[in-house]
Enzyme design. Sequence first.
Site, PDB file in Angstrom:
ATOM      1  N   GLY A 105     -31.610  46.551  -5.500  1.00  0.00           N
ATOM      2  CA  GLY A 105     -30.828  46.031  -5.517  1.00  0.00           C
ATOM      3  C   GLY A 105     -29.533  45.962  -6.140  1.00  0.00           C
ATOM      4  O   GLY A 105     -28.725  45.108  -5.837  1.00  0.00           O
ATOM      5  N   GLU A 128     -36.665  51.515  -3.268  1.00  0.00           N
ATOM      6  CA  GLU A 128     -37.818  50.295  -2.552  1.00  0.00           C
ATOM      7  C   GLU A 128     -38.620  50.990  -1.646  1.00  0.00           C
ATOM      8  O   GLU A 128     -39.301  50.413  -1.443  1.00  0.00           O
ATOM      9  CB  GLU A 128     -37.022  49.078  -1.795  1.00  0.00           C
ATOM     10  CG  GLU A 128     -35.719  48.450  -2.376  1.00  0.00           C
ATOM     11  CD  GLU A 128     -34.257  49.248  -2.658  1.00  0.00           C
ATOM     12  OE1 GLU A 128     -34.584  50.561  -2.694  1.00  0.00           O
ATOM     13  OE2 GLU A 128     -33.090  48.581  -2.702  1.00  0.00           O
TER      14      GLU A 128
HETATM   15  N1  3HC Z   1     -38.845  42.527 -11.251  1.00  0.00           N
HETATM   16  C1  3HC Z   1     -39.670  42.769 -12.008  1.00  0.00           C
HETATM   17  N2  3HC Z   1     -39.673  43.074 -13.271  1.00  0.00           N
HETATM   18  C2  3HC Z   1     -39.469  44.230 -13.490  1.00  0.00           C
HETATM   19  C3  3HC Z   1     -38.413  45.066 -12.561  1.00  0.00           C
HETATM   20  C4  3HC Z   1     -38.511  44.628 -11.375  1.00  0.00           C
HETATM   21  N3  3HC Z   1     -37.562  44.956 -10.830  1.00  0.00           N
HETATM   22  N4  3HC Z   1     -38.680  46.080 -13.337  1.00  0.00           N
HETATM   23  C5  3HC Z   1     -38.848  46.453 -13.843  1.00  0.00           C
HETATM   24  N5  3HC Z   1     -39.837  45.374 -14.339  1.00  0.00           N
HETATM   25  C6  3HC Z   1     -40.408  44.757 -15.897  1.00  0.00           C
HETATM   26  C7  3HC Z   1     -41.679  45.849 -15.529  1.00  0.00           C
HETATM   27  O1  3HC Z   1     -42.802  45.348 -14.881  1.00  0.00           O
HETATM   28  C8  3HC Z   1     -42.339  45.611 -17.131  1.00  0.00           C
HETATM   29  O2  3HC Z   1     -42.396  45.115 -17.662  1.00  0.00           O
HETATM   30  P1  3HC Z   1     -43.799  45.007 -18.839  1.00  0.00           P
HETATM   31  O3  3HC Z   1     -42.696  44.864 -19.923  1.00  0.00           O
HETATM   32  O4  3HC Z   1     -44.296  43.248 -18.961  1.00  0.00           O
HETATM   33  O5  3HC Z   1     -45.050  45.407 -18.481  1.00  0.00           O
HETATM   34  C9  3HC Z   1     -40.582  45.938 -17.905  1.00  0.00           C
HETATM   35  O6  3HC Z   1     -39.709  45.631 -16.635  1.00  0.00           O
HETATM   36  C10 3HC Z   1     -40.133  46.800 -18.325  1.00  0.00           C
HETATM   37  O7  3HC Z   1     -40.631  48.092 -17.523  1.00  0.00           O
HETATM   38  P2  3HC Z   1     -41.007  49.690 -17.194  1.00  0.00           P
HETATM   39  O8  3HC Z   1     -41.891  49.664 -18.394  1.00  0.00           O
HETATM   40  O9  3HC Z   1     -41.247  49.926 -16.046  1.00  0.00           O
HETATM   41  O10 3HC Z   1     -39.745  50.114 -18.187  1.00  0.00           O
HETATM   42  P3  3HC Z   1     -39.026  51.748 -18.011  1.00  0.00           P
HETATM   43  O11 3HC Z   1     -38.066  51.921 -19.414  1.00  0.00           O
HETATM   44  O12 3HC Z   1     -40.467  52.687 -18.079  1.00  0.00           O
HETATM   45  O13 3HC Z   1     -38.690  51.747 -16.577  1.00  0.00           O
HETATM   46  C11 3HC Z   1     -37.032  50.865 -15.188  1.00  0.00           C
HETATM   47  C12 3HC Z   1     -37.305  51.079 -16.238  1.00  0.00           C
HETATM   48  C13 3HC Z   1     -36.963  52.494 -14.676  1.00  0.00           C
HETATM   49  C14 3HC Z   1     -36.322  50.372 -14.088  1.00  0.00           C
HETATM   50  C15 3HC Z   1     -38.607  50.467 -14.113  1.00  0.00           C
HETATM   51  O14 3HC Z   1     -38.956  49.179 -14.551  1.00  0.00           O
HETATM   52  C16 3HC Z   1     -38.327  50.795 -12.421  1.00  0.00           C
HETATM   53  O15 3HC Z   1     -38.641  51.380 -11.694  1.00  0.00           O
HETATM   54  N6  3HC Z   1     -38.189  49.015 -11.731  1.00  0.00           N
HETATM   55  C17 3HC Z   1     -38.125  48.927 -10.008  1.00  0.00           C
HETATM   56  C18 3HC Z   1     -37.179  49.438 -10.194  1.00  0.00           C
HETATM   57  C19 3HC Z   1     -36.945  49.007  -8.209  1.00  0.00           C
HETATM   58  O16 3HC Z   1     -38.613  49.122  -7.764  1.00  0.00           O
HETATM   59  N7  3HC Z   1     -36.708  48.134  -8.048  1.00  0.00           N
HETATM   60  C20 3HC Z   1     -36.120  47.999  -6.455  1.00  0.00           C
HETATM   61  C21 3HC Z   1     -36.945  46.637  -6.550  1.00  0.00           C
HETATM   62  S1  3HC Z   1     -36.904  46.582  -5.161  1.00  0.00           S
HETATM   63  C22 3HC Z   1     -35.434  45.562  -4.050  1.00  0.00           C
HETATM   64  O17 3HC Z   1     -35.011  46.093  -4.718  1.00  0.00           O
HETATM   65  C23 3HC Z   1     -35.206  44.757  -3.107  1.00  0.00           C
HETATM   66  C24 3HC Z   1     -34.407  44.588  -2.512  1.00  0.00           C
HETATM   67  O18 3HC Z   1     -32.909  45.865  -1.931  1.00  0.00           O
HETATM   68  C25 3HC Z   1     -33.643  43.845  -2.083  1.00  0.00           C
END
Ligand code: 3HC
Length: 693
Positions: A105, A128
């Site tokens: 997003g 995603e």
């Molecule tokens: N939503 C909610 N929480 C999230 C999040 C998200 N998208 N991304 C990260 N977090 C939280 C984690 O759960 C973690 O929480 P915690 O400290 O309580 O355990 C904290 O943020 C830090 O995350 P990481 O430990 O993973 O930190 P890193 O620095 O290692 O990595 C990152 C950072 C690369 C941003 C990694 O967190 C990541 O890959 N996040 C997910 C990204 C993702 O999948 N985005 C797509 C979401 S779906 C979407 O966007 C749908 C849309 O198309 C409509």
Amino acid sequence: MIAVNDVTALSREGEVAVITINSPPVNALSAKVRDGLAEAFRRAIEDPDVNAIVLTCEGRTFIAGADIAEFGKPPQGISLPDLGNLIESSPKPVVAAIHGTALGGGLEVALCAHYRVAVQSAKCGFPEVNLGLLPGAGGTQRGTRLLGVEAALDMITSGRPLPAAKCRELGLIDPLAPEGELREAAIAFARDLIAQNKPLRKVRDSDEKIAPARAHPEIFENFRKENARKFRGLLAPEYCIRAVEAAVNMPFDEGMKVERRLFEELRDGPQSKALRYVFFAEREVWKIPDLPPGTPTIPVNTVGIIGAGTMGGGIAMNFLNAGMPVTIVETKQDGLDRGLSTIRRNYESAAKKGRMTAAEVETRMALLTGTLSLDDLANCDLVVEAVFENMDVKKDVFRKLDAIAKPGAILATNTSYLNIDEMAAVTTRPDCVIGLHFFSPANIMKLLEVVRAKETSKAVIATAMQLAKRIGKIGVLVQVGYGFVGNRMLAQRQREADALVLEGAAPWDVDRVLVEFGFPMGPFQMRDLAGLDLGWSRETSKSATIREVLCEMDRRGQKTNAGYYDYDENRKAKPSATVERLVEDFRAKSGVQTRRISDDEILERCLYPMINEGAKILEEGIAIGASDIDVVWINGYGWPRYRGGPMYYAGEIGLEKVLDNMRAWQAERGDAFKPAALLEKLVADGKTFRDVK
Ligand code: 3HC
Ligand code: NAI
């Protein structure tokens, strides 16, 4: 800077409005962030003194995506597609300023801006698909228009983020900004846009990169075929492809509707639910109740490995990859030479495949020292032993190591089953002893079971977990107990797989059922791969099991081109008539009434005893939480990620079903199937494993 709400703010730099998100840790698009952004954009658009708008983020990253924790809850605030439309339809140019990772997003919001500026170290991606989703806020529609079909399919179905320079090449990013000067560069860029009266460049209106694909509808079918293996069992990649197809073949607004429908179907389906659970489970493993953040750790800069066999070599590679010098010890020169040359060969083969450069091979090899003398480990901060799985040999190694290693050094064992407390007890420093249980191949498998023994100090545990992260593993903290978590549960599955064969199932049927469930291979294929003679010796072999007889016949698995299966010269397996006859003899001897065994029974008999064992593991405190067990099985044993792990799966099918089966089997077959007390209790209380902590 004026706060719009507690996570967004608006400020003015002359005629440029700067909207800033500050929602740690990763600026995910929670309802509050979306609402704050909508309000900030409305204000900036309405402000007559503003002629351009910059969107930027505080903290370590640009928006990392939708807030995953919000999925499955009642929707609140402005929707992401509506927010995107608001930004894209701004009459004033909008510039997204990207650092860290613009993901999901987050990237979709950036694609609604009219221009994108990023620092070199930034990355953009659509992860995603890893959550069983597709980009659901215009990513498939705008992304495809900017990237073209091939790059869009690759980026969206792989989930892989791309570095800023590559994004620029592909057209996702406009200029790159100097590191640390993003805000200024984006504002300067916006000023230029105003000065040059540049048009609003809306991605929705661009057609140039997708037009050619309309004459080539076969692109999609070809892509499906090429990736069929990779996408096996997964729904999301196919949905991503359909959404990209819609981008090519439909007007923008129609394509957006298709994307939304597909997104919602995925979001509300079982695969995405499981994958979102795994996302949080893999982050939960690092949170250890009696180890608060900030627990002191021990600096580890040099590593010693004892044993340069299958595991020792792979373990060494992990540390070399992280740039740490490694000294590896063997008992004989030829063993050492073999170990060292295997490591080199592995690196060279990675270089051949383009995964590293020849220079990188040499940098890693230069960090590696081989020796025949344990004394050379005197200065290592960490020593990992990976010698034979034999308690006397291990104790001997620990005794010697204790006399040699410097004070404070961490002494680790890679044992698969043995009692680490016993090894610790032969040293004068049991607080420094810990298990680091790598999985084969150790340089590839993500899982590391970190095994705390009775006296392991908190600093040593905290250091081991930190090291796991440093070498790119998922560390799961467990306690001492035969087979720890993974292998203890595996033993249950293997026992049942063997029993099923005696009762009438063919080994290849058992494998097929588990592969259809989503495992990369079944228990007999796995045995053939690992070698049937692991832990077997001709002297003690008594022809008591099918496996023993196969070993006696020198059918030891893939390495001898024969095991449960026959292998051709390309290692392609086919069911073996010899094994079929052998199995029949065994059935006759064992006196078991053979019968037709259904696929359902195969699956249930292989999985439910594992789940029951998982319950015992939880009950005994060997694992901290059920989600830790799931992480072990997903990352160490190929449990299909989209099924969430064994304990999650039990919750999905109903703990009652597992318990009823265990009870029935216990009545028929005895106490190997005795239900775990925890399973009984959870069913009685109407709870699931996730309620246990
Ligand atoms: N939503 C909610 N929480 C999230 C999040 C998200 N998208 N991304 C990260 N977090 C939280 C984690 O759960 C973690 O929480 P915690 O400290 O309580 O355990 C904290 O943020 C830090 O995350 P990481 O430990 O993973 O930190 P890193 O620095 O290692 O990595 C990152 C950072 C690369 C941003 C990694 O967190 C990541 O890959 N996040 C997910 C990204 C993702 O999948 N985005 C797509 C979401 S779906 C979407 O966007 C749908 C849309 O198309 C409509
Ligand atoms: P291996 O037999 O391939 O390697 C063991 C090596 O240790 C041999 O090269 C041997 O020469 C050397 N060695 C023995 N005694 C030694 C000593 N005193 N000093 C120095 N070197 C010595 O065995 P493998 O498979 O690498 O297993 C090693 C350990 O890793 C065992 O504890 C095993 O249970 C564990 N393990 C094995 C896994 C596997 O899949 N093979 C997976 C996870 C753990």
